[in-house]
Write a protein that holds these residues in place. Structure first.
Motif, PDB file in Angstrom:
ATOM      1  N   UNK A   8       0.831  -1.202   0.000  1.00  0.00           N
ATOM      2  CA  UNK A   8       0.000   0.000   0.000  1.00  0.00           C
ATOM      3  C   UNK A   8       0.871   1.260   0.000  1.00  0.00           C
ATOM      4  N   UNK A   9       1.952   1.249   0.798  1.00  0.00           N
ATOM      5  CA  UNK A   9       2.846   2.411   0.836  1.00  0.00           C
ATOM      6  C   UNK A   9       3.518   2.642  -0.510  1.00  0.00           C
ATOM      7  N   UNK A  10       3.797   1.556  -1.229  1.00  0.00           N
ATOM      8  CA  UNK A  10       4.441   1.701  -2.537  1.00  0.00           C
ATOM      9  C   UNK A  10       3.485   2.275  -3.572  1.00  0.00           C
ATOM     10  N   UNK A  11       2.184   2.264  -3.270  1.00  0.00           N
ATOM     11  CA  UNK A  11       1.174   2.738  -4.210  1.00  0.00           C
ATOM     12  C   UNK A  11       0.623   4.113  -3.807  1.00  0.00           C
ATOM     13  N   UNK A  12       1.334   4.837  -2.947  1.00  0.00           N
ATOM     14  CA  UNK A  12       0.887   6.174  -2.562  1.00  0.00           C
ATOM     15  C   UNK A  12       1.690   7.228  -3.305  1.00  0.00           C
ATOM     16  N   UNK A  13       1.046   8.394  -3.512  1.00  0.00           N
ATOM     17  CA  UNK A  13       1.747   9.481  -4.199  1.00  0.00           C
ATOM     18  C   UNK A  13       2.421  10.405  -3.185  1.00  0.00           C
ATOM     19  N   UNK A  14       2.930  11.513  -3.673  1.00  0.00           N
ATOM     20  CA  UNK A  14       3.685  12.410  -2.795  1.00  0.00           C
ATOM     21  C   UNK A  14       2.823  13.062  -1.732  1.00  0.00           C
ATOM     22  N   UNK A  15       1.486  13.057  -1.945  1.00  0.00           N
ATOM     23  CA  UNK A  15       0.572  13.606  -0.942  1.00  0.00           C
ATOM     24  C   UNK A  15       0.116  12.547   0.054  1.00  0.00           C
ATOM     25  N   UNK A  16       0.632  11.329  -0.100  1.00  0.00           N
ATOM     26  CA  UNK A  16       0.237  10.260   0.811  1.00  0.00           C
ATOM     27  C   UNK A  16      -1.093   9.624   0.471  1.00  0.00           C
ATOM     28  N   UNK A  17      -1.618   9.879  -0.733  1.00  0.00           N
ATOM     29  CA  UNK A  17      -2.897   9.301  -1.147  1.00  0.00           C
ATOM     30  C   UNK A  17      -2.667   7.956  -1.830  1.00  0.00           C
ATOM     31  N   UNK A  18      -3.512   6.984  -1.502  1.00  0.00           N
ATOM     32  CA  UNK A  18      -3.430   5.666  -2.116  1.00  0.00           C
ATOM     33  C   UNK A  18      -3.922   5.751  -3.559  1.00  0.00           C
ATOM     34  N   UNK A  19      -3.057   5.423  -4.498  1.00  0.00           N
ATOM     35  CA  UNK A  19      -3.403   5.496  -5.915  1.00  0.00           C
ATOM     36  C   UNK A  19      -3.162   4.121  -6.523  1.00  0.00           C
ATOM     37  N   UNK A  20      -4.235   3.482  -6.943  1.00  0.00           N
ATOM     38  CA  UNK A  20      -4.091   2.129  -7.487  1.00  0.00           C
ATOM     39  C   UNK A  20      -5.247   1.865  -8.435  1.00  0.00           C
ATOM     40  N   UNK A  21      -4.955   1.353  -9.607  1.00  0.00           N
ATOM     41  CA  UNK A  21      -5.998   1.175 -10.611  1.00  0.00           C
ATOM     42  C   UNK A  21      -6.976   0.058 -10.249  1.00  0.00           C
ATOM     43  N   UNK A  22      -6.625  -0.797  -9.301  1.00  0.00           N
ATOM     44  CA  UNK A  22      -7.529  -1.897  -8.957  1.00  0.00           C
ATOM     45  C   UNK A  22      -8.447  -1.550  -7.793  1.00  0.00           C
ATOM     46  N   UNK A  23      -8.418  -0.329  -7.288  1.00  0.00           N
ATOM     47  CA  UNK A  23      -9.327   0.038  -6.201  1.00  0.00           C
ATOM     48  C   UNK A  23     -10.767  -0.032  -6.697  1.00  0.00           C
ATOM     49  N   UNK A  24     -11.610  -0.710  -5.942  1.00  0.00           N
ATOM     50  CA  UNK A  24     -13.008  -0.844  -6.338  1.00  0.00           C
ATOM     51  C   UNK A  24     -13.846   0.333  -5.861  1.00  0.00           C
ATOM     52  N   UNK A  25     -13.429   1.016  -4.815  1.00  0.00           N
ATOM     53  CA  UNK A  25     -14.208   2.042  -4.118  1.00  0.00           C
ATOM     54  C   UNK A  25     -15.602   1.521  -3.841  1.00  0.00           C
ATOM     55  N   UNK A  26     -16.529   1.708  -4.714  1.00  0.00           N
ATOM     56  CA  UNK A  26     -17.872   1.152  -4.555  1.00  0.00           C
ATOM     57  C   UNK A  26     -18.249   0.464  -5.865  1.00  0.00           C
ATOM     58  N   UNK A  27     -18.981  -0.634  -5.757  1.00  0.00           N
ATOM     59  CA  UNK A  27     -19.270  -1.434  -6.954  1.00  0.00           C
ATOM     60  C   UNK A  27     -19.933  -0.580  -8.030  1.00  0.00           C
ATOM     61  N   UNK A  28     -20.847   0.299  -7.637  1.00  0.00           N
ATOM     62  CA  UNK A  28     -21.637   1.026  -8.626  1.00  0.00           C
ATOM     63  C   UNK A  28     -20.830   2.054  -9.392  1.00  0.00           C
ATOM     64  N   UNK A  29     -19.678   2.453  -8.878  1.00  0.00           N
ATOM     65  CA  UNK A  29     -18.875   3.437  -9.599  1.00  0.00           C
ATOM     66  C   UNK A  29     -17.501   2.880  -9.959  1.00  0.00           C
ATOM     67  N   UNK A  30     -17.345   1.545  -9.909  1.00  0.00           N
ATOM     68  CA  UNK A  30     -16.046   0.947 -10.173  1.00  0.00           C
ATOM     69  C   UNK A  30     -15.564   1.261 -11.583  1.00  0.00           C
ATOM     70  N   UNK A  31     -16.458   1.191 -12.587  1.00  0.00           N
ATOM     71  CA  UNK A  31     -16.053   1.438 -13.960  1.00  0.00           C
ATOM     72  C   UNK A  31     -15.620   2.891 -14.148  1.00  0.00           C
ATOM     73  N   UNK A  32     -16.356   3.790 -13.537  1.00  0.00           N
ATOM     74  CA  UNK A  32     -16.006   5.205 -13.656  1.00  0.00           C
ATOM     75  C   UNK A  32     -14.656   5.496 -13.018  1.00  0.00           C
TER      76      UNK A  32
END
Length: 364
Positions: free
Chosen positions: A340-364
């Motif tokens: 997870x730490x390797x996938x954070x940006x300089x602001x400390x935000x988790x940035x990863x293309x496989x994050x689902x967030x919520x099913x209904x907005x996963x594609x977006x």
């Protein structure tokens, strides 16, 4: 018995190896309890006019689509009923009947048929809620029909083609429902029913306390209904939307496990999920979204839902006070957090293309 011509079409059997099942352990949870429950009332009976099957998006499995898009007309002469249950489905035009089991239940549909014509078709669909609070509209309509795809999507339902005479049927897949809708087709003679029931499949859930409200009529009923829902959703610690998806979705089972612990003192369900998730952690540190499964590197392995596993590990420690599982799973925790730490940006935000967030907005 297989005929030689059929056997020739079968591919040779191969051994399947999976890390998901490479750690046999004694069963952590007690055996499931089974109890036969019957409908409490018949909601509606009538005739059904289906749409043209050619319009079905899934013609090979059109059960829920037919139910959703058919037209219904109440006609209680289409079936006979006694003691709040159906006893005979009449031949002729396609018919439907909706029965109410009085509370949400989880288990196996069981049907005892006393007599039936060969080739008659029974379709079963399942309803869980009476009213859609999000859409602010009823789900169970005045004609007794409901949208069986509202919760689970399409296609969903069960179809049975009857043989002649008496027979006892139990669908071997778990289902969840309060309202059961039966549609019958191709009945050239009456279908006599001995019983319609559900063989519940439930984790033992002793009630350790009681609730009363002096002078109140509705609140105790509401509390009882909440308890019923909690018992059913305890299965969700293993299976997302019980009876339909045979997997442990990390996105929501944390909350089910918390209910099981707080309301029924059951922590074993959570601990099984913790173990299954760790057993399928990849070398990269990722967890599966729905362990145990066999999708190898193609399986969804999202970082945001993996964080839910940390929450479950914390909940287990807070609830039990035991440190054995934290000590055992700590290396897995470190491996995941390093990723997870390797996938954070300089602001400390988790940035990863496989994050689902919520099913209904996963594609977006």
């Amino acid at each position: 018995r297989l005929m030689d011509s059929d056997r020739a079409k079968w591919a040779k059997a191969v051994a399947v190896r999976s890390e998901a099942w490479s750690h046999p352990v004694l069963k952590e949870t007690p055996p499931l309890t089974r109890k036969e429950e019957f409908p409490v009332r018949v909601v509606a009976v009538g005739t059904v006019t289906p749409p043209p099957l050619a319009e079905a998006p899934h013609p090979a499995a059109p059960v829920s689509w037919l139910v959703k898009h058919s037209r219904y007309k109440k006609d209680f002469a289409r079936a006979k009923e006694e003691c709040d249950s159906l006893t005979r489905l009449q031949p002729g035009k396609d018919g439907y009947a909706t029965v109410d089991f009085g509370k949400p239940l989880h288990g196996y549909l069981r049907l005892e048929i006393l007599d039936a014509p060969a080739g008659a078709v029974l379709d079963f669909t399942y309803g869980e809620i009476h009213y859609d609070l999000h859409a602010e509209m009823p789900v169970l309509l005045d004609d007794g029909s409901f949208d069986p795809e509202l919760t689970v999507g399409t296609p969903f339902g069960d179809r049975i083609t009857l043989r002649e005479g008496s027979q006892i049927l139990e669908i071997p897949e778990e289902r969840t429902w309060r309202w059961l809708m039966i549609t019958w087709r191709n009945a050239t003679a009456p279908i006599d029913i001995g019983s319609i029931s559900i063989m519940t499949s439930q984790h033992p859930a002793p009630e350790l306390g009681s609730f009363s409200a002096t002078g109140q009529r509705d609140i105790p009923k509401l509390v009882g209904l909440c308890l019923d829902h909690a018992k059913v959703t305890m299965s969700d610690t293993y299976v997302d939307t019980p009876g339909r998806e045979d997997a442990q979705w990390l996105e929501d089972i944390q909350h089910r496990a918390q209910l099981a612990a707080q309301w029924f003192g059951d922590t074993a369900l959570r601990q099984v999920t913790l173990r299954h998730t760790v057993e399928q952690q990849t070398a990269s540190g990722r967890f599966r979204v729905f362990p145990p499964e066999d999708y190898e590197e193609q399986g969804l392995q999202t970082l945001d839902w993996g964080i839910v596993w940390i929450g479950m590990l914390y909940d287990d420690w807070m609830w039990t006070g035991e440190t054995a599982r934290i000590r055992k799973y700590f290396p897995n925790l470190v491996r995941f957090l390093d990723l997870a730490h390797s996938q954070t940006n300089s602001d400390g935000l988790l940035v990863d293309r496989t994050c689902m967030t919520d099913i209904r907005c996963a594609l977006r």
